[in-house]
Scaffold this motif. Structure first.
Motif, PDB file in Angstrom:
ATOM      1  N   MET A   1      79.576  78.831  46.851  1.00  0.00           N
ATOM      2  CA  MET A   1      79.768  77.423  46.549  1.00  0.00           C
ATOM      3  C   MET A   1      79.746  76.631  47.865  1.00  0.00           C
ATOM      4  O   MET A   1      80.427  77.005  48.816  1.00  0.00           O
ATOM      5  CB  MET A   1      81.101  77.235  45.826  1.00  0.00           C
ATOM      6  N   ILE A   2      78.977  75.575  47.897  1.00  0.00           N
ATOM      7  CA  ILE A   2      78.923  74.683  49.051  1.00  0.00           C
ATOM      8  C   ILE A   2      79.888  73.538  48.802  1.00  0.00           C
ATOM      9  O   ILE A   2      79.758  72.809  47.813  1.00  0.00           O
ATOM     10  CB  ILE A   2      77.489  74.147  49.264  1.00  0.00           C
ATOM     11  N   LEU A   3      80.883  73.404  49.689  1.00  0.00           N
ATOM     12  CA  LEU A   3      81.900  72.364  49.544  1.00  0.00           C
ATOM     13  C   LEU A   3      81.585  71.203  50.476  1.00  0.00           C
ATOM     14  O   LEU A   3      81.380  71.404  51.675  1.00  0.00           O
ATOM     15  CB  LEU A   3      83.280  72.936  49.854  1.00  0.00           C
ATOM     16  N   ILE A   4      81.555  70.012  49.917  1.00  0.00           N
ATOM     17  CA  ILE A   4      81.163  68.817  50.658  1.00  0.00           C
ATOM     18  C   ILE A   4      82.268  67.782  50.556  1.00  0.00           C
ATOM     19  O   ILE A   4      82.842  67.580  49.483  1.00  0.00           O
ATOM     20  CB  ILE A   4      79.860  68.236  50.067  1.00  0.00           C
ATOM     21  N   ILE A   5      82.561  67.114  51.675  1.00  0.00           N
ATOM     22  CA  ILE A   5      83.458  65.973  51.647  1.00  0.00           C
ATOM     23  C   ILE A   5      82.649  64.748  52.058  1.00  0.00           C
ATOM     24  O   ILE A   5      81.881  64.802  53.022  1.00  0.00           O
ATOM     25  CB  ILE A   5      84.704  66.152  52.547  1.00  0.00           C
ATOM     26  N   MET A   6      82.787  63.682  51.282  1.00  0.00           N
ATOM     27  CA  MET A   6      82.102  62.425  51.568  1.00  0.00           C
ATOM     28  C   MET A   6      83.139  61.344  51.807  1.00  0.00           C
ATOM     29  O   MET A   6      84.121  61.247  51.073  1.00  0.00           O
ATOM     30  CB  MET A   6      81.220  62.015  50.402  1.00  0.00           C
ATOM     31  N   MET A  20      75.187  63.061  41.849  1.00  0.00           N
ATOM     32  CA  MET A  20      73.881  63.663  42.155  1.00  0.00           C
ATOM     33  C   MET A  20      74.037  65.034  42.810  1.00  0.00           C
ATOM     34  O   MET A  20      73.315  65.976  42.476  1.00  0.00           O
ATOM     35  CB  MET A  20      73.069  62.742  43.058  1.00  0.00           C
ATOM     36  N   ILE A  21      74.989  65.155  43.738  1.00  0.00           N
ATOM     37  CA  ILE A  21      75.219  66.442  44.411  1.00  0.00           C
ATOM     38  C   ILE A  21      75.651  67.508  43.409  1.00  0.00           C
ATOM     39  O   ILE A  21      75.166  68.638  43.430  1.00  0.00           O
ATOM     40  CB  ILE A  21      76.272  66.283  45.528  1.00  0.00           C
ATOM     41  N   GLU A  22      76.559  67.154  42.523  1.00  0.00           N
ATOM     42  CA  GLU A  22      77.114  68.139  41.599  1.00  0.00           C
ATOM     43  C   GLU A  22      76.174  68.497  40.458  1.00  0.00           C
ATOM     44  O   GLU A  22      76.514  69.334  39.631  1.00  0.00           O
ATOM     45  CB  GLU A  22      78.483  67.680  41.114  1.00  0.00           C
ATOM     46  N   GLU A  23      75.000  67.894  40.425  1.00  0.00           N
ATOM     47  CA  GLU A  23      73.966  68.342  39.486  1.00  0.00           C
ATOM     48  C   GLU A  23      73.486  69.743  39.882  1.00  0.00           C
ATOM     49  O   GLU A  23      72.947  70.464  39.061  1.00  0.00           O
ATOM     50  CB  GLU A  23      72.808  67.359  39.454  1.00  0.00           C
ATOM     51  N   GLU A  24      73.665  70.084  41.161  1.00  0.00           N
ATOM     52  CA  GLU A  24      73.365  71.437  41.638  1.00  0.00           C
ATOM     53  C   GLU A  24      74.559  72.325  41.302  1.00  0.00           C
ATOM     54  O   GLU A  24      75.699  71.982  41.629  1.00  0.00           O
ATOM     55  CB  GLU A  24      73.117  71.438  43.146  1.00  0.00           C
ATOM     56  N   SER A  25      74.319  73.441  40.689  1.00  0.00           N
ATOM     57  CA  SER A  25      75.417  74.284  40.212  1.00  0.00           C
ATOM     58  C   SER A  25      76.236  74.927  41.326  1.00  0.00           C
ATOM     59  O   SER A  25      77.377  75.332  41.100  1.00  0.00           O
ATOM     60  CB  SER A  25      74.876  75.375  39.291  1.00  0.00           C
ATOM     61  N   ASP A  26      75.683  74.996  42.539  1.00  0.00           N
ATOM     62  CA  ASP A  26      76.400  75.650  43.627  1.00  0.00           C
ATOM     63  C   ASP A  26      77.004  74.660  44.631  1.00  0.00           C
ATOM     64  O   ASP A  26      77.342  75.038  45.747  1.00  0.00           O
ATOM     65  CB  ASP A  26      75.491  76.639  44.346  1.00  0.00           C
ATOM     66  N   MET A  27      77.165  73.387  44.221  1.00  0.00           N
ATOM     67  CA  MET A  27      77.738  72.382  45.118  1.00  0.00           C
ATOM     68  C   MET A  27      78.887  71.642  44.455  1.00  0.00           C
ATOM     69  O   MET A  27      78.831  71.324  43.269  1.00  0.00           O
ATOM     70  CB  MET A  27      76.669  71.366  45.529  1.00  0.00           C
ATOM     71  N   LYS A  28      79.928  71.393  45.256  1.00  0.00           N
ATOM     72  CA  LYS A  28      81.077  70.621  44.782  1.00  0.00           C
ATOM     73  C   LYS A  28      81.396  69.577  45.844  1.00  0.00           C
ATOM     74  O   LYS A  28      81.497  69.895  47.029  1.00  0.00           O
ATOM     75  CB  LYS A  28      82.289  71.511  44.555  1.00  0.00           C
ATOM     76  N   ALA A  29      81.549  68.322  45.409  1.00  0.00           N
ATOM     77  CA  ALA A  29      81.805  67.228  46.345  1.00  0.00           C
ATOM     78  C   ALA A  29      83.180  66.616  46.102  1.00  0.00           C
ATOM     79  O   ALA A  29      83.615  66.456  44.970  1.00  0.00           O
ATOM     80  CB  ALA A  29      80.735  66.157  46.206  1.00  0.00           C
ATOM     81  N   CYS A  44      94.030  70.773  55.493  1.00  0.00           N
ATOM     82  CA  CYS A  44      94.446  71.820  54.551  1.00  0.00           C
ATOM     83  C   CYS A  44      93.292  72.419  53.737  1.00  0.00           C
ATOM     84  O   CYS A  44      93.508  73.369  52.995  1.00  0.00           O
ATOM     85  CB  CYS A  44      95.520  71.285  53.614  1.00  0.00           C
ATOM     86  N   GLU A  45      92.097  71.868  53.858  1.00  0.00           N
ATOM     87  CA  GLU A  45      90.951  72.398  53.116  1.00  0.00           C
ATOM     88  C   GLU A  45      89.756  72.569  54.036  1.00  0.00           C
ATOM     89  O   GLU A  45      89.608  71.830  54.994  1.00  0.00           O
ATOM     90  CB  GLU A  45      90.570  71.460  51.959  1.00  0.00           C
ATOM     91  N   MET A  46      88.909  73.530  53.708  1.00  0.00           N
ATOM     92  CA  MET A  46      87.690  73.786  54.479  1.00  0.00           C
ATOM     93  C   MET A  46      86.494  73.241  53.704  1.00  0.00           C
ATOM     94  O   MET A  46      86.418  73.395  52.487  1.00  0.00           O
ATOM     95  CB  MET A  46      87.508  75.285  54.692  1.00  0.00           C
ATOM     96  N   PHE A  47      85.579  72.616  54.437  1.00  0.00           N
ATOM     97  CA  PHE A  47      84.348  72.106  53.842  1.00  0.00           C
ATOM     98  C   PHE A  47      83.166  72.621  54.651  1.00  0.00           C
ATOM     99  O   PHE A  47      83.278  72.877  55.840  1.00  0.00           O
ATOM    100  CB  PHE A  47      84.355  70.569  53.837  1.00  0.00           C
ATOM    101  N   ASP A  48      82.023  72.722  53.984  1.00  0.00           N
ATOM    102  CA  ASP A  48      80.801  73.165  54.645  1.00  0.00           C
ATOM    103  C   ASP A  48      80.018  71.998  55.233  1.00  0.00           C
ATOM    104  O   ASP A  48      79.263  72.174  56.181  1.00  0.00           O
ATOM    105  CB  ASP A  48      79.911  73.918  53.642  1.00  0.00           C
ATOM    106  N   LEU A  49      80.200  70.815  54.653  1.00  0.00           N
ATOM    107  CA  LEU A  49      79.426  69.653  55.065  1.00  0.00           C
ATOM    108  C   LEU A  49      80.275  68.395  54.949  1.00  0.00           C
ATOM    109  O   LEU A  49      80.998  68.225  53.966  1.00  0.00           O
ATOM    110  CB  LEU A  49      78.186  69.522  54.168  1.00  0.00           C
TER     111      LEU A  49
END
Length: 63
Positions: A1-6, A20-29, A44-49
């Motif tokens: 799972m790719i974790l994104i913070i915006m 739009m990002i969460e339309e991809e099954s392996d991404m959570k924003a 307290c949380e880790m993000f990939d992007l």
């Protein structure tokens, strides 16, 4: 799972991009509206992007 913070102070931009990002099954924003909120969340949380608006008050993507 790719974790994104915006970080964006315009709710419609943040939520629309999240959708739009969460339309991809392996991404959570996660969307926050202020830079300080993002800094607290990153303690307290880790993000990939991180996606940060360049024009926001106080803390922005240009700092």
């Amino acid at each position: 799972m790719i974790l994104i913070i915006m970080v964006d102070d315009h709710p419609s931009v943040g939520q629309g991009t999240k959708y739009m990002i969460e339309e991809e099954s392996d991404m959570k924003a996660t969307v926050v509206s202020m830079g300080m909120q993002a800094l607290e969340l990153l303690k307290c949380e880790m993000f990939d992007l991180l996606i940060i608006d360049l024009n926001m008050p106080v803390i922005n993507g240009g700092n």
